[in-house]
Design a protein around this motif. Structure first.
Motif, PDB file in Angstrom:
ATOM      1  N   LEU A   1       1.229   8.878  -3.259  1.00 47.82           N
ATOM      2  CA  LEU A   1       2.663   8.918  -3.532  1.00 47.82           C
ATOM      3  C   LEU A   1       3.419   9.440  -2.324  1.00 47.82           C
ATOM      4  N   ALA A   2       2.835  10.385  -1.604  1.00 47.51           N
ATOM      5  CA  ALA A   2       3.469  10.914  -0.394  1.00 47.51           C
ATOM      6  C   ALA A   2       3.669   9.803   0.635  1.00 47.51           C
ATOM      7  N   SER A   3       2.698   8.882   0.725  1.00 47.03           N
ATOM      8  CA  SER A   3       2.843   7.734   1.628  1.00 47.03           C
ATOM      9  C   SER A   3       3.999   6.850   1.175  1.00 47.03           C
ATOM     10  N   GLY A   4       4.166   6.744  -0.135  1.00 44.51           N
ATOM     11  CA  GLY A   4       5.290   5.986  -0.671  1.00 44.51           C
ATOM     12  C   GLY A   4       6.619   6.610  -0.275  1.00 44.51           C
ATOM     13  N   PHE A   5       6.694   7.937  -0.296  1.00 42.16           N
ATOM     14  CA  PHE A   5       7.913   8.622   0.127  1.00 42.16           C
ATOM     15  C   PHE A   5       8.174   8.385   1.618  1.00 42.16           C
ATOM     16  N   LEU A   6       7.106   8.334   2.392  1.00 35.55           N
ATOM     17  CA  LEU A   6       7.242   8.040   3.821  1.00 35.55           C
ATOM     18  C   LEU A   6       7.805   6.626   4.008  1.00 35.55           C
ATOM     19  N   PHE A   7       7.340   5.698   3.187  1.00 31.02           N
ATOM     20  CA  PHE A   7       7.874   4.333   3.206  1.00 31.02           C
ATOM     21  C   PHE A   7       9.373   4.338   2.915  1.00 31.02           C
ATOM     22  N   LEU A   8       9.803   5.144   1.935  1.00 36.75           N
ATOM     23  CA  LEU A   8      11.222   5.223   1.596  1.00 36.75           C
ATOM     24  C   LEU A   8      12.039   5.758   2.767  1.00 36.75           C
ATOM     25  N   ALA A   9      11.479   6.729   3.502  1.00 38.32           N
ATOM     26  CA  ALA A   9      12.172   7.282   4.659  1.00 38.32           C
ATOM     27  C   ALA A   9      12.400   6.206   5.714  1.00 38.32           C
ATOM     28  N   VAL A  10      11.358   5.416   5.984  1.00 37.92           N
ATOM     29  CA  VAL A  10      11.467   4.333   6.970  1.00 37.92           C
ATOM     30  C   VAL A  10      12.433   3.261   6.476  1.00 37.92           C
ATOM     31  N   PHE A  11      12.304   2.904   5.205  1.00 32.02           N
ATOM     32  CA  PHE A  11      13.163   1.875   4.613  1.00 32.02           C
ATOM     33  C   PHE A  11      14.642   2.252   4.714  1.00 32.02           C
ATOM     34  N   SER A  12      14.954   3.520   4.500  1.00 30.81           N
ATOM     35  CA  SER A  12      16.357   3.951   4.480  1.00 30.81           C
ATOM     36  C   SER A  12      17.016   3.906   5.854  1.00 30.81           C
ATOM     37  N   VAL A  13      16.233   4.025   6.919  1.00 36.88           N
ATOM     38  CA  VAL A  13      16.828   4.017   8.265  1.00 36.88           C
ATOM     39  C   VAL A  13      16.842   2.624   8.892  1.00 36.88           C
ATOM     40  N   VAL A  14      16.260   1.634   8.226  1.00 37.93           N
ATOM     41  CA  VAL A  14      16.211   0.276   8.781  1.00 37.93           C
ATOM     42  C   VAL A  14      17.599  -0.262   9.121  1.00 37.93           C
ATOM     43  N   PRO A  15      18.607  -0.134   8.233  1.00 38.65           N
ATOM     44  CA  PRO A  15      19.945  -0.646   8.595  1.00 38.65           C
ATOM     45  C   PRO A  15      20.521   0.004   9.850  1.00 38.65           C
ATOM     46  N   LEU A  16      20.276   1.300  10.022  1.00 41.37           N
ATOM     47  CA  LEU A  16      20.774   1.991  11.214  1.00 41.37           C
ATOM     48  C   LEU A  16      20.097   1.464  12.478  1.00 41.37           C
ATOM     49  N   VAL A  17      18.791   1.257  12.386  1.00 41.79           N
ATOM     50  CA  VAL A  17      18.041   0.755  13.540  1.00 41.79           C
ATOM     51  C   VAL A  17      18.489  -0.652  13.901  1.00 41.79           C
ATOM     52  N   LEU A  18      18.629  -1.515  12.898  1.00 39.03           N
ATOM     53  CA  LEU A  18      19.045  -2.893  13.146  1.00 39.03           C
ATOM     54  C   LEU A  18      20.444  -2.940  13.745  1.00 39.03           C
ATOM     55  N   ARG A  19      21.332  -2.105  13.247  1.00 39.66           N
ATOM     56  CA  ARG A  19      22.702  -2.064  13.772  1.00 39.66           C
ATOM     57  C   ARG A  19      22.699  -1.637  15.235  1.00 39.66           C
ATOM     58  N   THR A  20      21.879  -0.655  15.564  1.00 36.43           N
ATOM     59  CA  THR A  20      21.782  -0.187  16.950  1.00 36.43           C
ATOM     60  C   THR A  20      21.236  -1.278  17.865  1.00 36.43           C
ATOM     61  N   LEU A  21      20.196  -1.990  17.404  1.00 34.49           N
ATOM     62  CA  LEU A  21      19.593  -3.064  18.207  1.00 34.49           C
ATOM     63  C   LEU A  21      20.584  -4.192  18.445  1.00 34.49           C
ATOM     64  N   ILE A  22      21.363  -4.526  17.416  1.00 36.70           N
ATOM     65  CA  ILE A  22      22.356  -5.588  17.553  1.00 36.70           C
ATOM     66  C   ILE A  22      23.413  -5.222  18.590  1.00 36.70           C
ATOM     67  N   LYS A  23      23.847  -3.955  18.551  1.00 36.11           N
ATOM     68  CA  LYS A  23      24.842  -3.493  19.532  1.00 36.11           C
ATOM     69  C   LYS A  23      24.280  -3.527  20.949  1.00 36.11           C
ATOM     70  N   LEU A  24      23.016  -3.150  21.103  1.00 39.61           N
ATOM     71  CA  LEU A  24      22.415  -3.137  22.430  1.00 39.61           C
ATOM     72  C   LEU A  24      22.229  -4.535  23.001  1.00 39.61           C
ATOM     73  N   ASN A  25      22.042  -5.542  22.132  1.00 37.05           N
ATOM     74  CA  ASN A  25      21.802  -6.909  22.590  1.00 37.05           C
ATOM     75  C   ASN A  25      23.094  -7.682  22.840  1.00 37.05           C
ATOM     76  N   ARG A  26      24.225  -7.071  22.538  1.00 39.30           N
ATOM     77  CA  ARG A  26      25.491  -7.768  22.765  1.00 39.30           C
ATOM     78  C   ARG A  26      25.893  -7.710  24.234  1.00 39.30           C
TER      79      ARG A  26
END
Length: 387
Positions: free
Chosen positions: A362-387
């Motif tokens: 279950l702790a690994s599942g919580f780690l998955f949730l942590a990664v999942f929650s920051v995905v939009p922030l990471v994608l937004r940053t990558l998009i800005k850098l590629n512009r």
């Protein structure tokens, strides 16, 4: 006068609609009636399927015939769920009850908040919408806390069915109160849209609001992570070696800690952008989830509480952002779209979380949730850098 009474009535309805002592002994009751873990999972699939099928049509209907009929019917369906569960002793009876619950949730989705916003707009106080959303959330949390404490007390002294009778009674009170609500006049004429036209107009609305869509995506990731944590904290405490005698206290704490964030959201939104606040919630929440995954003990349990404290401001922020830009003619339809996407993403995220939590811990599942929650922030940053 009608609009002001709506606002007060919605608060009272929220209290009784959340005063459900059955929730605290739900799994024990279902097991007693012969429902296995697999059966429970299958009923959750039924819930998700009905929600996805009814979410957008119910929002369209609320915009066409009014908010009140949908709210009345939605609360009625929730009451029917408890009535069926009281006599249920087979999978299909439980499945039918959950289908009614999903239909009720879909009917209420969009209609409640739309009526609240319409009522505030009628008295020129729509800028206070997220303020009221935060306080309605606080009322629900207090009601859930009372129900959890009383439900736990009753469960060891009387039959489990008593909690369900009390829950049915509370829902019946909420149902009767819905008849005090009145639809208020809205700006614009929704009749200029066909039902298909309402859906098309809602899609156009989101296409024209990319910044809003991003805020909603941030809110969805936080909401999903918080939902899974609230669903599985009991198993986490077992893995952490924490005595079951602390479960009631812990549940009460995770309900109460969400109130400060809900109440503070309106004031914080005046000082900071909603996107910035949600980013802060995501980053602090991800850090807390990582800590809970690494330290499966009292420290990790405290991190869960901290995460839910921060996540408490999410609903007022995203609902405020959505409704202040929404067209009154399709207000409920627009919120139903948001809820539809939330439930669709829930299926995908839930599959990933469930697989990891089952395959590993279950702790690994919580780690998955942590990664999942920051995905939009990471994608937004990558998009800005590629512009």
């Amino acid at each position: 006068m009608r609009a002001k009474r709506n606002i007060k009535t919605l608060y009272v309805i929220s209290f009784f609609f959340s005063l459900i002592p059955a929730y605290v002994i739900e799994r024990l009751f279902w097991e007693m009636r012969g429902m296995s873990v697999l059966d429970v999972v299958l009923t959750e699939v039924i819930f998700g399927a009905v929600m996805l099928l009814m979410e957008v049509p119910s929002g369209v209907l609320a915009d066409r015939i009014g908010r009140k009929p949908l709210i009345v019917t939605g609360v009625l369906f929730e009451g029917l769920m408890f009535a069926i569960l009281l006599t249920a002793d087979s999978f299909w009876q439980f499945g039918l009850a959950i289908a009614f619950a999903a239909a009720g949730a879909a009917l209420l989705s969009g209609a409640e908040n739309a009526l609240l916003y319409d009522s505030l707009a009628a008295v020129n106080r729509e800028e206070r919408f997220d303020w009221h959303i935060g306080r309605l959330q606080a009322v629900r949390m207090v009601s859930l806390f009372i129900a959890a404490m009383s439900g736990s007390f009753l469960a060891v002294r009387v039959s489990l069915e008593v909690n369900y009778w009390l829950s049915l009674s509370s829902t019946l009170i909420a149902f009767l109160l819905t008849f005090l609500l009145k639809d208020v006049e809205r700006k614009g004429d929704e009749s200029e849209f066909t039902m298909a036209g309402q859906v098309i107009e809602a899609v156009r609305f989101f296409k024209k609001q990319p910044a809003l869509v991003y805020v909603l995506i941030l809110g969805i990731t936080v909401g999903l992570a918080a939902g899974f944590v609230e669903e599985f904290w009991q198993l986490y405490l077992v893995d952490a070696g924490i005595s079951i005698s602390f479960f009631g206290l812990f549940y009460g704490v995770i309900l109460i800690v969400q109130i400060p964030g809900a109440l503070a959201a309106h004031s914080l939104r005046k000082r900071f952008e909603r996107g910035m606040l949600l980013k802060g919630v995501i980053l602090t929440g991800a850090a807390a989830l990582i800590l809970s995954a690494v330290q499966v003990n009292w420290l990790g349990a405290a991190a869960i509480i901290f995460f839910l404290l921060a996540a408490g401001m999410t609903e007022p922020l995203i609902m405020g952002a959505l409704h202040e830009k929404a067209d009154s003619r399709i207000r409920a339809t627009i919120e139903s779209f948001q809820s539809f996407v939330f439930n669709a993403v829930l299926i995908g995220a839930g599959t990933g979380f469930g697989y990891i939590a089952t395959r590993f811990t279950l702790a690994s599942g919580f780690l998955f949730l942590a990664v999942f929650s920051v995905v939009p922030l990471v994608l937004r940053t990558l998009i800005k850098l590629n512009r």
